[in-house]
Motif scaffolding. Structure first.
Motif, mmCIF file in Angstrom:
data_model
loop_
_atom_site.group_PDB
_atom_site.id
_atom_site.type_symbol
_atom_site.label_atom_id
_atom_site.label_comp_id
_atom_site.label_asym_id
_atom_site.label_seq_id
_atom_site.Cartn_x
_atom_site.Cartn_y
_atom_site.Cartn_z
ATOM 1 N N PHE A 111 0.793 -1.204 -0.138
ATOM 2 C CA PHE A 111 0.069 0.146 -0.054
ATOM 3 C C PHE A 111 0.831 1.200 0.110
ATOM 4 O O PHE A 111 1.583 1.475 1.175
ATOM 5 N N LEU A 112 0.804 2.111 -1.213
ATOM 6 C CA LEU A 112 1.708 3.245 -1.268
ATOM 7 C C LEU A 112 0.751 4.550 -0.959
ATOM 8 O O LEU A 112 -0.123 4.551 -1.789
ATOM 9 N N ALA A 113 0.962 4.996 0.077
ATOM 10 C CA ALA A 113 0.128 5.906 0.548
ATOM 11 C C ALA A 113 0.499 7.422 0.377
ATOM 12 O O ALA A 113 -0.246 8.348 0.560
ATOM 13 N N GLY A 114 1.691 7.683 -0.412
ATOM 14 C CA GLY A 114 1.800 8.857 -0.842
ATOM 15 C C GLY A 114 2.054 9.941 0.499
ATOM 16 O O GLY A 114 2.502 9.270 1.533
ATOM 17 N N ASP A 115 1.774 11.085 0.758
ATOM 18 C CA ASP A 115 1.683 12.054 1.873
ATOM 19 C C ASP A 115 0.592 11.904 2.761
ATOM 20 O O ASP A 115 0.238 13.040 3.073
ATOM 21 N N TYR A 116 0.254 10.539 3.085
ATOM 22 C CA TYR A 116 -0.906 10.168 4.170
ATOM 23 C C TYR A 116 -0.096 9.216 5.018
ATOM 24 O O TYR A 116 0.815 8.718 4.748
ATOM 25 N N LEU A 117 -0.859 9.144 6.297
ATOM 26 C CA LEU A 117 -0.581 7.916 7.129
ATOM 27 C C LEU A 117 0.782 8.033 7.865
ATOM 28 O O LEU A 117 1.581 7.067 7.941
ATOM 29 N N SER A 118 1.413 9.327 7.679
ATOM 30 C CA SER A 118 2.923 9.503 8.380
ATOM 31 C C SER A 118 2.947 9.304 9.942
ATOM 32 O O SER A 118 1.813 9.632 10.416
ATOM 33 N N ASP A 119 3.812 8.846 10.507
ATOM 34 C CA ASP A 119 4.034 8.871 11.704
ATOM 35 C C ASP A 119 4.757 9.933 12.289
ATOM 36 O O ASP A 119 5.150 10.207 13.627
ATOM 37 N N LYS A 166 -11.458 6.226 2.906
ATOM 38 C CA LYS A 166 -10.996 5.148 1.860
ATOM 39 C C LYS A 166 -10.206 4.201 2.411
ATOM 40 O O LYS A 166 -10.000 3.182 1.964
ATOM 41 N N ILE A 167 -9.578 4.306 3.342
ATOM 42 C CA ILE A 167 -8.421 3.426 4.171
ATOM 43 C C ILE A 167 -9.031 2.314 4.471
ATOM 44 O O ILE A 167 -8.667 1.108 4.260
ATOM 45 N N ASP A 168 -10.122 2.280 5.039
ATOM 46 C CA ASP A 168 -10.998 1.145 5.932
ATOM 47 C C ASP A 168 -11.242 0.263 4.745
ATOM 48 O O ASP A 168 -11.001 -1.306 4.726
ATOM 49 N N GLY A 169 -11.834 0.768 3.578
ATOM 50 C CA GLY A 169 -12.130 0.020 2.545
ATOM 51 C C GLY A 169 -11.173 -0.598 1.782
ATOM 52 O O GLY A 169 -11.006 -1.978 1.326
ATOM 53 N N ILE A 170 -9.947 -0.168 1.488
ATOM 54 C CA ILE A 170 -8.915 -0.496 1.167
ATOM 55 C C ILE A 170 -8.073 -1.746 2.154
ATOM 56 O O ILE A 170 -7.809 -2.862 1.380
ATOM 57 N N LEU A 171 -8.183 -1.603 3.407
ATOM 58 C CA LEU A 171 -7.893 -2.912 4.217
ATOM 59 C C LEU A 171 -8.709 -4.170 4.050
ATOM 60 O O LEU A 171 -8.185 -5.138 4.287
ATOM 61 N N GLU A 172 -10.006 -3.618 3.619
ATOM 62 C CA GLU A 172 -11.038 -4.921 3.750
ATOM 63 C C GLU A 172 -10.873 -5.612 2.438
ATOM 64 O O GLU A 172 -11.057 -6.590 2.407
ATOM 65 N N GLN A 173 -10.586 -4.757 1.239
ATOM 66 C CA GLN A 173 -10.593 -5.427 0.175
ATOM 67 C C GLN A 173 -9.342 -5.993 -0.595
ATOM 68 O O GLN A 173 -9.383 -6.654 -1.395
ATOM 69 N N SER A 209 -3.286 -2.361 12.346
ATOM 70 C CA SER A 209 -3.685 -1.451 13.468
ATOM 71 C C SER A 209 -2.666 -0.400 13.540
ATOM 72 O O SER A 209 -3.499 0.771 13.808
ATOM 73 N N ILE A 210 -1.905 -0.186 13.222
ATOM 74 C CA ILE A 210 -1.068 0.777 13.045
ATOM 75 C C ILE A 210 -1.536 1.791 12.175
ATOM 76 O O ILE A 210 -1.594 3.076 12.146
ATOM 77 N N ILE A 211 -2.002 1.112 10.785
ATOM 78 C CA ILE A 211 -2.367 1.895 9.809
ATOM 79 C C ILE A 211 -3.677 2.638 10.136
ATOM 80 O O ILE A 211 -3.918 3.655 10.081
ATOM 81 N N LYS A 212 -4.597 1.767 10.724
ATOM 82 C CA LYS A 212 -5.852 2.365 11.239
ATOM 83 C C LYS A 212 -5.610 3.443 12.302
ATOM 84 O O LYS A 212 -6.224 4.571 12.457
ATOM 85 N N GLN A 213 -4.685 3.406 13.200
ATOM 86 C CA GLN A 213 -4.210 4.298 14.578
ATOM 87 C C GLN A 213 -4.106 5.717 13.871
ATOM 88 O O GLN A 213 -4.423 6.704 14.072
ATOM 89 N N ARG A 214 -2.999 5.454 12.721
ATOM 90 C CA ARG A 214 -2.672 6.886 11.939
ATOM 91 C C ARG A 214 -3.825 7.420 11.237
ATOM 92 O O ARG A 214 -3.685 8.479 11.352
ATOM 93 N N LYS A 215 -4.599 6.664 10.697
ATOM 94 C CA LYS A 215 -5.626 7.156 10.035
ATOM 95 C C LYS A 215 -6.415 7.957 11.267
ATOM 96 O O LYS A 215 -7.163 9.022 10.774
ATOM 97 N N LEU A 216 -6.991 7.385 12.247
ATOM 98 C CA LEU A 216 -7.635 8.080 13.325
ATOM 99 C C LEU A 216 -7.066 9.183 13.780
ATOM 100 O O LEU A 216 -7.617 10.250 13.942
ATOM 101 N N GLU A 217 -5.679 9.098 13.851
ATOM 102 C CA GLU A 217 -4.930 10.480 14.307
ATOM 103 C C GLU A 217 -5.098 11.729 13.739
ATOM 104 O O GLU A 217 -5.402 12.750 13.989
#
Length: 274
Positions: free
Chosen positions: A163-171, A190-197, A215-223
């Motif tokens: 999953f290449l996220a570009g300038d999103y989901l940075s820590d 869109k991220i939850d759908g990507i993780l599901e699909q 879970s870290i991807i989801k946490q970064r999305k939430l933050e």
């Protein structure tokens, strides 16, 4: 330097802004993503690619048009280029502005490059969400990722699960919003759908650390989502004290303070706050 490596994937990280550049090696082709920053760093990526690619075809993917992500374009003149419709169709004035940022950076730092600085000429133009490009059994699925800029792409590479996220989901960054906070939220959604699909095994952001943990991807999305909603609410309340405190937890506070102020200005315009 190289911060992650397995049989197929090598992730380089620049000394500047922890910017990542990714090389993906498959039997039929090699894909390079956002080769960037200092000449020696671009040269290291280039040398690695051409030492290993043999007679395989070379592709170059740009996650978006920010100048730090397209700065290495000229080092790979034989590559087939992949990018979004919006990157391709920026008006002439905007393309000149992006290139001028590269020229200014190089001039300020006395940097000379061994290749020409030009705006990418794209061969595969990604038009819509869910569009796919299949190369000898490897499928690239693209999702429009607008908000940071108007021209971003998420890319999922299967069967590797990248999953290449570009300038999103940075820590190491909160959302840097140059285009639209509402579009940024739509992209995050869109991220939850990507993780599901897709069976995501590795997420690579444009800046910061990669992760194999969903879970870290989801946490970064939430933050990221929390930052936008909180900043919007505090601006409406005119709570300047709490706005300033929002970024105390982030690293690199001097630079983050400048980005935070730019976000305040953009969201204030969106809210009609003078």
């Amino acid at each position: 330097m190289i911060i992650y490596k397995n049989q197929y994937i090598t992730v380089f990280q620049s000394s500047l802004f922890q910017t990542t550049s990714t090389v993906i090696e498959l039997p039929e082709f090699v894909l390079v993503v956002d080769p960037t920053w200092l000449p020696a760093e671009v040269e290291q990526i280039k040398e690695y690619v051409y030492r290993n690619k043999g007679d395989r075809k070379l592709y170059l993917l740009f996650t978006h048009s920010d100048w730090d992500h397209i700065i290495g374009y000229g080092a790979f003149p034989d590559a087939t280029i992949i990018a979004s419709f919006e990157l391709v169709n920026k008006d002439h004035k905007e393309k000149v502005r992006i290139l001028e940022q590269i020229y200014s950076f190089d001039d300020r730092n006395y940097i000379e490059r061994g290749y020409e600085i030009t705006y990418p000429k794209v061969n595969h133009v990604i038009q819509v969400d869910g569009e796919q490009l299949t190369i000898e059994g490897t499928t690239l699925t693209f999702y429009k990722a607008q908000g940071h800029t108007d021209c971003g792409l998420f890319t999922v590479i299967e069967p590797l699960g990248i999953f290449l996220a570009g300038d999103y989901l940075s820590d190491c960054e909160f959302p840097l919003i140059y285009h639209s906070s509402k579009a940024y939220e739509l992209t995050l959604n869109k991220i939850d759908g990507i993780l599901e699909q897709h069976d995501i095994k590795l997420m690579i952001p444009g800046h910061g650390a990669v992760t194999e943990d969903k879970s870290i991807i989801k946490q970064r999305k939430l933050e990221s989502m929390t930052y936008i909603k909180q900043l919007r609410a505090l601006l409406q309340e005119n709570n300047k004290e709490q706005i300033e405190k929002m970024i105390e937890k982030y690293r690199f506070p001097r630079m983050m303070k400048d980005f935070h102020k730019e976000n305040q200005q953009l969201l204030s315009r969106e809210l009609g706050i003078s």
